[in-house]
Design a protein around this motif. Structure first.
Motif, PDB file in Angstrom:
ATOM      1  N   THR A  37     -72.630  20.045  59.399  1.00 50.76           N
ATOM      2  CA  THR A  37     -72.672  19.194  58.208  1.00 50.76           C
ATOM      3  C   THR A  37     -74.097  18.915  57.741  1.00 50.76           C
ATOM      4  O   THR A  37     -74.327  18.667  56.554  1.00 50.76           O
ATOM      5  CB  THR A  37     -71.953  17.858  58.465  1.00 50.76           C
ATOM      6  OG1 THR A  37     -72.581  17.208  59.575  1.00 50.76           O
ATOM      7  CG2 THR A  37     -70.483  18.087  58.746  1.00 50.76           C
ATOM      8  N   CYS A 314     -65.729  22.779  60.512  1.00 51.36           N
ATOM      9  CA  CYS A 314     -65.506  21.613  59.659  1.00 51.36           C
ATOM     10  C   CYS A 314     -64.884  21.979  58.310  1.00 51.36           C
ATOM     11  O   CYS A 314     -64.131  21.180  57.732  1.00 51.36           O
ATOM     12  CB  CYS A 314     -66.794  20.823  59.470  1.00 51.36           C
ATOM     13  SG  CYS A 314     -68.163  21.754  58.771  1.00 51.36           S
ATOM     14  N   GLU A 318     -61.519  20.307  57.115  1.00 49.57           N
ATOM     15  CA  GLU A 318     -61.481  19.484  55.908  1.00 49.57           C
ATOM     16  C   GLU A 318     -60.369  19.941  54.972  1.00 49.57           C
ATOM     17  O   GLU A 318     -59.624  19.120  54.420  1.00 49.57           O
ATOM     18  CB  GLU A 318     -62.829  19.553  55.194  1.00 49.57           C
ATOM     19  CG  GLU A 318     -62.860  18.758  53.886  1.00 49.57           C
ATOM     20  CD  GLU A 318     -64.155  18.940  53.112  1.00 49.57           C
ATOM     21  OE1 GLU A 318     -64.167  18.559  51.922  1.00 49.57           O
ATOM     22  OE2 GLU A 318     -65.139  19.459  53.662  1.00 49.57           O
ATOM     23  N   GLY A 321     -57.050  18.762  56.189  1.00 50.25           N
ATOM     24  CA  GLY A 321     -56.902  17.335  56.465  1.00 50.25           C
ATOM     25  C   GLY A 321     -56.851  17.007  57.941  1.00 50.25           C
ATOM     26  O   GLY A 321     -56.239  16.006  58.334  1.00 50.25           O
ATOM     27  N   HIS A 323     -58.600  15.455  60.325  1.00 52.72           N
ATOM     28  CA  HIS A 323     -59.739  14.543  60.297  1.00 52.72           C
ATOM     29  C   HIS A 323     -60.339  14.279  61.673  1.00 52.72           C
ATOM     30  O   HIS A 323     -61.399  13.641  61.768  1.00 52.72           O
ATOM     31  CB  HIS A 323     -59.319  13.231  59.651  1.00 52.72           C
ATOM     32  CG  HIS A 323     -58.761  13.394  58.276  1.00 52.72           C
ATOM     33  ND1 HIS A 323     -59.460  14.004  57.264  1.00 52.72           N
ATOM     34  CD2 HIS A 323     -57.550  13.063  57.749  1.00 52.72           C
ATOM     35  CE1 HIS A 323     -58.722  14.031  56.160  1.00 52.72           C
ATOM     36  NE2 HIS A 323     -57.562  13.474  56.432  1.00 52.72           N
ATOM     37  N   SER A 324     -59.708  14.749  62.735  1.00 51.88           N
ATOM     38  CA  SER A 324     -60.267  14.589  64.077  1.00 51.88           C
ATOM     39  C   SER A 324     -60.697  15.917  64.674  1.00 51.88           C
ATOM     40  O   SER A 324     -60.911  16.016  65.880  1.00 51.88           O
ATOM     41  CB  SER A 324     -59.235  13.917  65.002  1.00 51.88           C
ATOM     42  OG  SER A 324     -59.030  12.571  64.646  1.00 51.88           O
ATOM     43  N   SER A 325     -60.818  16.945  63.843  1.00 51.83           N
ATOM     44  CA  SER A 325     -61.203  18.272  64.327  1.00 51.83           C
ATOM     45  C   SER A 325     -62.358  18.813  63.490  1.00 51.83           C
ATOM     46  O   SER A 325     -62.589  18.380  62.370  1.00 51.83           O
ATOM     47  CB  SER A 325     -60.012  19.237  64.251  1.00 51.83           C
ATOM     48  OG  SER A 325     -58.970  18.837  65.115  1.00 51.83           O
ATOM     49  N   TYR A 332     -63.972  12.366  67.457  1.00 55.40           N
ATOM     50  CA  TYR A 332     -63.339  13.665  67.224  1.00 55.40           C
ATOM     51  C   TYR A 332     -62.782  14.231  68.534  1.00 55.40           C
ATOM     52  O   TYR A 332     -63.289  13.931  69.623  1.00 55.40           O
ATOM     53  CB  TYR A 332     -64.340  14.653  66.632  1.00 55.40           C
ATOM     54  CG  TYR A 332     -64.554  14.482  65.142  1.00 55.40           C
ATOM     55  CD1 TYR A 332     -64.119  15.448  64.250  1.00 55.40           C
ATOM     56  CD2 TYR A 332     -65.178  13.355  64.624  1.00 55.40           C
ATOM     57  CE1 TYR A 332     -64.313  15.312  62.884  1.00 55.40           C
ATOM     58  CE2 TYR A 332     -65.370  13.197  63.262  1.00 55.40           C
ATOM     59  CZ  TYR A 332     -64.932  14.174  62.395  1.00 55.40           C
ATOM     60  OH  TYR A 332     -65.108  14.010  61.047  1.00 55.40           O
TER      61      TYR A 332
END
Length: 560
Positions: A37, A314, A318, A321, A323-325, A332
């Motif tokens: 990111t 990511c 994304e 959806g 959101h924990s991977s 995470y």
């Protein structure tokens, strides 16, 4: 494993571990963390508790854990996630697939199980998720939207909009799978739009599949509510899809290889892109790798390693959806891969939920899904109308071309394998096969009828009998004798053999086909796509030769 719910106590423990008030379960010390990111690579300790990352930071933060692994400067990246794959195309069950890809750093996949659903219906999706849950991988799924792929195909099931809505409600289903019937979308076919409405009502992603669609038609396709496309084959097509708001899935599988052509677009660092394998066979997985291979190619082509890693971590997380991977970050899932370097992407260790990854158990097959070629198979003949064009086959692509009548080299036969007795034949070019010996399969995307390439009527019939006897699979027959075979007893699509053994059998089939002159890099995979009715330009179904561009079956008689 993949759908665990953590309660307040679990999260509070993460807080305590992050604050140093309690020891974690595992501490990875001295890793170089890849943070896609921010395009950073920095040294850090990573502490894990309850299967999730609690915290990461410099050695001075003093994290504590019951177990410590010294990473010794190795690179730590999020576990690789394949955002679009048909596990069945590997010819392995989910547990077998896990055995092949966990050592390559893949920790999760979003399976598109329309292969097994075309054979077995909704229960095929339920089986795929059940088998995935015990495989050792995180396996999510999308709900097949085109079963069969079009009105020109007949498989073992016909899934209605109501059944699609039911699949969309199954835990672990993240959205609607690839909408391949783009003519139905653009023509506003009621049954197609009922499925789109079910996808919209579910609120998840809606995958696209827009092979050869451009201009106004592509804009209209996107306007129907689709979110992605994995069919771009040129930089112009890729940019057109990104401009239309679609996520770009860059496909690199065994039958269709688009990464090299689309790498210039990835070098432009598009915000909404990912790498997917779509269809990849067991022999290629073992020989070349999975997403690790794609990362090597991206970095060798000039992409920053962190940008390359984003395409398999990511970004797909994304999109779906999850959101924990997809990141190594507090809260995470501790799905991670330890790498020797960021050029070869050699995997030193793979972790799922903070534990060294281990493949799981094979789930028993469902009843049904064998091969029934009809009562008159032993006397069938397979004539080709003389005026039909020749299907030109290209290595490394699932599109075909159109050749002049009379220019064919090897005959192809497709036969309904569900007992209805339909069959058709056409001529092909570009495979290297001739008229002696037959390669036969019970795999023909997406309806999965039986396909035969080359050979006399007698050899085609013998190959069909062999497929019926083994319950589906791949065979090579010469002069009535089986030279090589790979049984696929799971719906005629998958084997429960270990990957190395499955690959050995497949390699024997490939070698036997090459002994007959076949020049295709992956003969089984390429042949399996020559009946997919939504990919241009010509495809063969049990009902006849389909002109995909004109969206019609060619008649048995020449038009006046």
């Amino acid at each position: 494993m993949q759908f665990e719910r953590d309660g307040q106590g679990d999260r509070q423990r993460l807080v305590r571990v992050a604050r140093g008030e309690e020891a974690g379960d595992l501490l990875l010390r001295g890793a170089r963390v890849v943070q896609p990111t921010t395009r950073e690579i920095f040294e850090a300790d990573v502490v894990i508790a309850g299967g999730r990352v609690a915290a990461l930071g410099g050695a001075g933060m003093g994290f504590k854990a019951a177990r410590v692994i010294n990473a010794r400067g190795a690179f730590l990246a999020p576990g690789f996630l394949d955002g679009h794959i048909h596990i069945e195309s590997s010819l392995l069950t989910p547990a077998g697939f896990a055995r092949a890809v966990l050592p390559r750093g893949t920790t999760g996949v979003v399976a598109e199980p329309h292969e097994v659903v075309n054979v077995l219906g909704v229960r095929g999706l339920e089986w795929m998720l059940e088998a995935g849950a015990s495989s050792g991988l995180r396996v999510w799924a999308s709900a097949p939207s085109c079963v069969p792929a079009s009105e020109f195909e007949d498989g073992g099931a016909h899934v209605t909009a109501a059944e699609t809505a039911r699949m969309l409600g199954v835990p672990g289903v993240l959205g609607l799978a690839e909408m391949m019937n783009y003519p139905g979308v653009l023509g506003r076919a009621p049954e197609v739009w009922a499925i789109l409405e079910a996808g919209r009502a579910a609120g998840g992603r809606m995958d696209g599949h827009a092979a050869g669609v451009h201009g106004r038609d592509l804009l209209a396709y996107a306007a129907a509510g689709l979110h992605s496309d994995h069919e771009a084959a040129t930089p112009e097509e890729a940019r057109e899809r990104l401009r239309a708001g679609l996520w770009l899935m860059v496909r690199e599988g065994s039958a269709a290889r688009n990464l090299e052509a689309l790498l210039p677009v990835l070098l432009e660092r598009p915000r909404r892109a990912m790498l997917v394998s779509d269809d990849v066979s067991v022999d290629e997985l073992l020989e070349l790798g999975h997403l690790d291979r794609l990362l090597r190619e991206c970095v060798a082509g000039g992409l920053h390693p962190a940008d390359a890693v984003a395409l398999v971590t990511c970004n797909p997380a994304e999109y779906w959806g999850l959101h924990s991977s997809g990141l190594i970050a507090p809260g995470y899932h501790a799905d991670m891969v330890l790498l020797r370097d960021l050029q070869s992407f050699e995997v030193l260790a793979t972790f799922v939920s903070g534990e060294e990854a281990r493949p799981g158990d094979v789930t028993p097959p469902l009843d049904g899904g064998g091969v029934d070629l009809g009562t008159d198979w032993d006397t069938a003949s397979f004539d080709v109308p003389s005026h039909w064009p020749v299907m030109q086959v290209f290595p490394d692509q699932i599109t075909t071309g159109r050749g002049a009548p009379g220019s064919g080299e090897a005959r192809m036969v497709v036969a309904d394998r569900y007992g209805r007795g339909y069959r058709a034949a056409c001529w092909t070019s570009g495979t290297g096969m001739g008229r002696r010996g037959t390669l036969g399969l019970s795999i023909l995307h997406d309806a999965h009828n039986a396909a035969f390439l080359g050979g006399s009527d007698e050899d085609v019939r013998a190959a069909g009998r062999a497929l019926q006897e083994i319950g589906g699979g791949a065979v090579v027959v010469v002069d009535g004798t089986v030279q090589a075979s790979l049984p696929l007893p799971y719906a005629g699509l998958m084997t429960d053999l270990p990957p190395q053994q499955a690959a050995a059998c497949l390699n024997e089939v490939t070698a036997a086909a090459r002994a007959l002159g076949c020049t295709l890099p992956y003969p089984v995979t390429t042949l399996s796509f020559l009946g997919l009715s939504v990919i241009p330009a010509l495809k063969l179904t049990p009902r006849g030769l389909l002109d995909v561009d004109a969206w019609r079956l060619l008649g048995a008689e020449a038009s006046s």
